[in-house]
Design a protein around this motif. Structure first.
Motif, PDB file in Angstrom:
ATOM      1  N   TYR A 146       0.781  -1.102  -0.058  1.00 28.46           N
ATOM      2  CA  TYR A 146      -0.119  -0.173  -0.026  1.00 28.46           C
ATOM      3  C   TYR A 146       0.889   1.323  -0.064  1.00 28.46           C
ATOM      4  O   TYR A 146       0.158   2.395  -0.062  1.00 28.46           O
ATOM      5  CB  TYR A 146      -0.892   0.157   1.145  1.00 28.46           C
ATOM      6  N   GLY A 147       2.166   1.165  -0.031  1.00 26.93           N
ATOM      7  CA  GLY A 147       3.053   2.221  -0.144  1.00 26.93           C
ATOM      8  C   GLY A 147       3.027   3.022   1.368  1.00 26.93           C
ATOM      9  O   GLY A 147       3.248   4.275   1.523  1.00 26.93           O
ATOM     10  N   TRP A 148       2.806   2.297   2.416  1.00 24.52           N
ATOM     11  CA  TRP A 148       2.679   2.748   3.755  1.00 24.52           C
ATOM     12  C   TRP A 148       4.150   3.292   4.340  1.00 24.52           C
ATOM     13  O   TRP A 148       5.156   2.543   3.921  1.00 24.52           O
ATOM     14  CB  TRP A 148       1.974   1.947   4.583  1.00 24.52           C
ATOM     15  N   SER A 149       4.196   4.284   5.417  1.00 22.98           N
ATOM     16  CA  SER A 149       5.508   4.472   6.125  1.00 22.98           C
ATOM     17  C   SER A 149       5.265   3.691   7.310  1.00 22.98           C
ATOM     18  O   SER A 149       3.957   3.519   7.908  1.00 22.98           O
ATOM     19  CB  SER A 149       5.554   5.823   6.375  1.00 22.98           C
ATOM     20  N   ILE A 150       6.103   2.685   8.003  1.00 21.21           N
ATOM     21  CA  ILE A 150       5.969   2.091   9.125  1.00 21.21           C
ATOM     22  C   ILE A 150       7.147   2.393   9.967  1.00 21.21           C
ATOM     23  O   ILE A 150       8.161   2.927   9.815  1.00 21.21           O
ATOM     24  CB  ILE A 150       6.185   0.577   8.756  1.00 21.21           C
ATOM     25  N   ALA A 151       7.000   2.237  11.268  1.00 15.05           N
ATOM     26  CA  ALA A 151       7.927   2.582  12.344  1.00 15.05           C
ATOM     27  C   ALA A 151       7.564   1.498  13.589  1.00 15.05           C
ATOM     28  O   ALA A 151       6.373   0.930  13.804  1.00 15.05           O
ATOM     29  CB  ALA A 151       7.802   3.921  12.999  1.00 15.05           C
ATOM     30  N   PRO A 152       8.819   1.344  14.496  1.00 14.92           N
ATOM     31  CA  PRO A 152       8.549   0.518  15.388  1.00 14.92           C
ATOM     32  C   PRO A 152       7.547   0.988  16.474  1.00 14.92           C
ATOM     33  O   PRO A 152       7.620   2.262  16.807  1.00 14.92           O
ATOM     34  CB  PRO A 152       9.881   0.209  15.941  1.00 14.92           C
ATOM     35  N   ASP A 153       6.918  -0.111  16.994  1.00 14.15           N
ATOM     36  CA  ASP A 153       5.983   0.233  18.388  1.00 14.15           C
ATOM     37  C   ASP A 153       6.271  -0.570  19.483  1.00 14.15           C
ATOM     38  O   ASP A 153       5.608  -1.746  19.484  1.00 14.15           O
ATOM     39  CB  ASP A 153       4.640   0.626  17.965  1.00 14.15           C
ATOM     40  N   ASN A 154       7.056  -0.307  20.318  1.00 12.49           N
ATOM     41  CA  ASN A 154       7.837  -1.285  21.409  1.00 12.49           C
ATOM     42  C   ASN A 154       8.024  -2.393  20.554  1.00 12.49           C
ATOM     43  O   ASN A 154       9.055  -2.279  19.606  1.00 12.49           O
ATOM     44  CB  ASN A 154       6.577  -1.574  22.394  1.00 12.49           C
ATOM     45  N   GLU A 155       7.420  -3.484  20.812  1.00 11.28           N
ATOM     46  CA  GLU A 155       8.159  -4.974  20.130  1.00 11.28           C
ATOM     47  C   GLU A 155       7.387  -5.018  18.949  1.00 11.28           C
ATOM     48  O   GLU A 155       7.645  -6.127  18.095  1.00 11.28           O
ATOM     49  CB  GLU A 155       7.855  -6.184  20.955  1.00 11.28           C
ATOM     50  N   TYR A 156       6.428  -4.548  18.359  1.00  6.46           N
ATOM     51  CA  TYR A 156       5.528  -4.498  17.149  1.00  6.46           C
ATOM     52  C   TYR A 156       6.252  -3.364  16.189  1.00  6.46           C
ATOM     53  O   TYR A 156       6.797  -2.368  16.641  1.00  6.46           O
ATOM     54  CB  TYR A 156       4.014  -4.404  17.528  1.00  6.46           C
ATOM     55  N   TRP A 157       5.119  -3.294  15.126  1.00  2.00           N
ATOM     56  CA  TRP A 157       5.238  -2.127  14.101  1.00  2.00           C
ATOM     57  C   TRP A 157       4.071  -1.624  13.705  1.00  2.00           C
ATOM     58  O   TRP A 157       2.875  -2.332  13.917  1.00  2.00           O
ATOM     59  CB  TRP A 157       6.247  -2.846  12.779  1.00  2.00           C
ATOM     60  N   ARG A 158       3.859  -0.428  13.221  1.00  2.00           N
ATOM     61  CA  ARG A 158       2.499   0.175  13.086  1.00  2.00           C
ATOM     62  C   ARG A 158       2.915   1.177  11.802  1.00  2.00           C
ATOM     63  O   ARG A 158       3.822   1.427  11.427  1.00  2.00           O
ATOM     64  CB  ARG A 158       1.905   0.865  14.223  1.00  2.00           C
ATOM     65  N   ARG A 159       1.894   1.149  10.867  1.00  4.31           N
ATOM     66  CA  ARG A 159       1.870   2.490  10.027  1.00  4.31           C
ATOM     67  C   ARG A 159       1.830   3.568  10.700  1.00  4.31           C
ATOM     68  O   ARG A 159       1.372   3.805  11.580  1.00  4.31           O
ATOM     69  CB  ARG A 159       0.433   2.417   9.286  1.00  4.31           C
ATOM     70  N   VAL A 160       2.664   4.539   9.948  1.00  2.00           N
ATOM     71  CA  VAL A 160       2.833   5.950  10.668  1.00  2.00           C
ATOM     72  C   VAL A 160       2.502   6.966   9.352  1.00  2.00           C
ATOM     73  O   VAL A 160       2.650   6.652   8.333  1.00  2.00           O
ATOM     74  CB  VAL A 160       4.286   6.338  11.309  1.00  2.00           C
ATOM     75  N   VAL A 161       1.728   8.177   9.814  1.00  2.00           N
ATOM     76  CA  VAL A 161       1.283   8.811   8.885  1.00  2.00           C
ATOM     77  C   VAL A 161       1.823  10.431   9.572  1.00  2.00           C
ATOM     78  O   VAL A 161       2.049  10.607  10.621  1.00  2.00           O
ATOM     79  CB  VAL A 161      -0.035   8.935   8.709  1.00  2.00           C
ATOM     80  N   PRO A 162       1.684  11.318   8.626  1.00  4.89           N
ATOM     81  CA  PRO A 162       1.955  12.791   8.907  1.00  4.89           C
ATOM     82  C   PRO A 162       1.188  13.293  10.085  1.00  4.89           C
ATOM     83  O   PRO A 162      -0.199  13.010  10.102  1.00  4.89           O
ATOM     84  CB  PRO A 162       1.888  13.630   7.871  1.00  4.89           C
ATOM     85  N   SER A 163       1.736  14.003  10.988  1.00  3.75           N
ATOM     86  CA  SER A 163       0.838  14.559  12.171  1.00  3.75           C
ATOM     87  C   SER A 163       1.195  16.232  12.298  1.00  3.75           C
ATOM     88  O   SER A 163       2.133  16.594  13.094  1.00  3.75           O
ATOM     89  CB  SER A 163       1.091  13.752  13.234  1.00  3.75           C
TER      90      SER A 163
END
Length: 315
Positions: A146-163
């Motif tokens: 999907y062309g997402w940006s991702i980043a670590p979230d503790n031991e997992y990973w999540r999609r990240v978006v502009p804020s």
């Protein structure tokens, strides 16, 4: 006449994880159970204070984006539209559970547009986590698909978006009118619907998710709230969080708390939002846990950020 220390109008910011806890199955039944717990605490406050509720939507808007992606191109369902959907969905659940506890009160959920700057550097540096958590392998696959940006979230990973930072709440006068007339208002959910001027006098939605605590601070200031409360899953702000000897802060000035280093994706925005409110209004912002809400109002729990704090105190 209201005394200097009397709390009358309160803006409460709920974290998205208060509605969908980490590891919960993401469905309406789970959200409803969690909202019921939130309403237990909020209804006690609403019996004696004017109450405005704002909330996060990270898990919810991310799930909506994932569902939309399964039906077509992600661009067909931009984040501003999905944010508006999440505001309505979450507001409905909060209103219903609050109404079950305080049936004689008036309620309203308001879709809230928030202006952002098209030149905000956040658009080049996505940091806001949304949606479910994934393993690294799952996150990489979704990012590729999907062309997402991702980043670590503790031991997992999540999609990240502009804020991007919020500049203005378009509906602030309408919100104030409702609160002045005794309505418990749910508004600026998920940081509000991100919008910007695309040409003279015309606004349009933008692909972003604004931090709900920064918008909450702007909202509380615009409503002349007596206290701004940011609810999270810990009892307050800790110095040296995650390290041996971490200590909860009781009261601190904006200048002093900014000397500490807080995680940009979690406590950092909460601290900055609290500082902004305290500096803008010369009133108190508090960061604490939902279960301590009554004690927070009474000054016996949470981390209080105030221009009038002397030396930093600790629990």
């Amino acid at each position: 006449m209201k005394s200097e220390n009397e709390v009358r109008r309160v803006v409460v910011a709920l974290g998205g994880n208060a509605l969908i806890k980490r590891g919960d199955e993401m469905n309406t039944e789970v959200q409803r159970k969690n909202v019921a717990l939130v309403a237990d605490a909020l209804s006690e406050i609403a019996r004696e204070h004017e109450l405005v509720i704002t909330h996060g939507n990270g898990p919810q808007v991310g799930l909506l984006a994932l569902q939309a992606s399964s039906m077509g191109k992600p661009a067909d369902w931009p984040l501003d539209v999905l944010g508006a959907q999440s505001e309505g969905m979450i507001g409905y659940l909060i209103e219903q559970e609050m109404g079950n506890r305080l049936p004689d009160r008036k309620y309203a959920t308001l879709l809230t547009q928030v202006e952002v700057d098209p030149g905000d550097p956040a658009f080049d540096n996505p940091t806001k986590p949304i949606g479910p958590v994934y393993s690294r392998e799952q996150a990489d696959q979704l990012a590729s698909e999907y062309g997402w940006s991702i980043a670590p979230d503790n031991e997992y990973w999540r999609r990240v978006v502009p804020s991007p930072l919020p500049k203005r709440i378009y509906e602030i006068d309408t919100i104030r009118m409702l609160v002045d007339n005794g309505v418990i208002v749910v508004c600026s959910g998920g940081g509000g619907i991100p919008t910007m001027y695309v040409e003279e006098g015309k606004i349009s939605g933008v692909e972003a998710v604004i931090d709900k605590d920064r918008v909450g601070s702007l909202l509380a200031g615009g409503l002349d709230a007596d206290m701004f409360i940011i609810l999270t899953d810990v009892s307050g702000v800790y110095s040296n969080w995650g390290e041996e000897g971490a200590t909860p802060i009781r009261e601190i000035s904006p200048k002093a708390i900014r000397e500490y280093d807080f995680a940009k994706g979690s406590m950092g925005p909460k601290v900055e939002a609290a500082c902004e409110f305290a500096e803008r209004t010369r009133k108190t912002a508090v960061i604490g846990a939902l279960e301590d809400l009554s004690e927070i109002i009474e000054g016996r729990a949470g981390t209080r950020v105030s221009l009038f704090a002397g030396e930093t105190t600790w629990y």
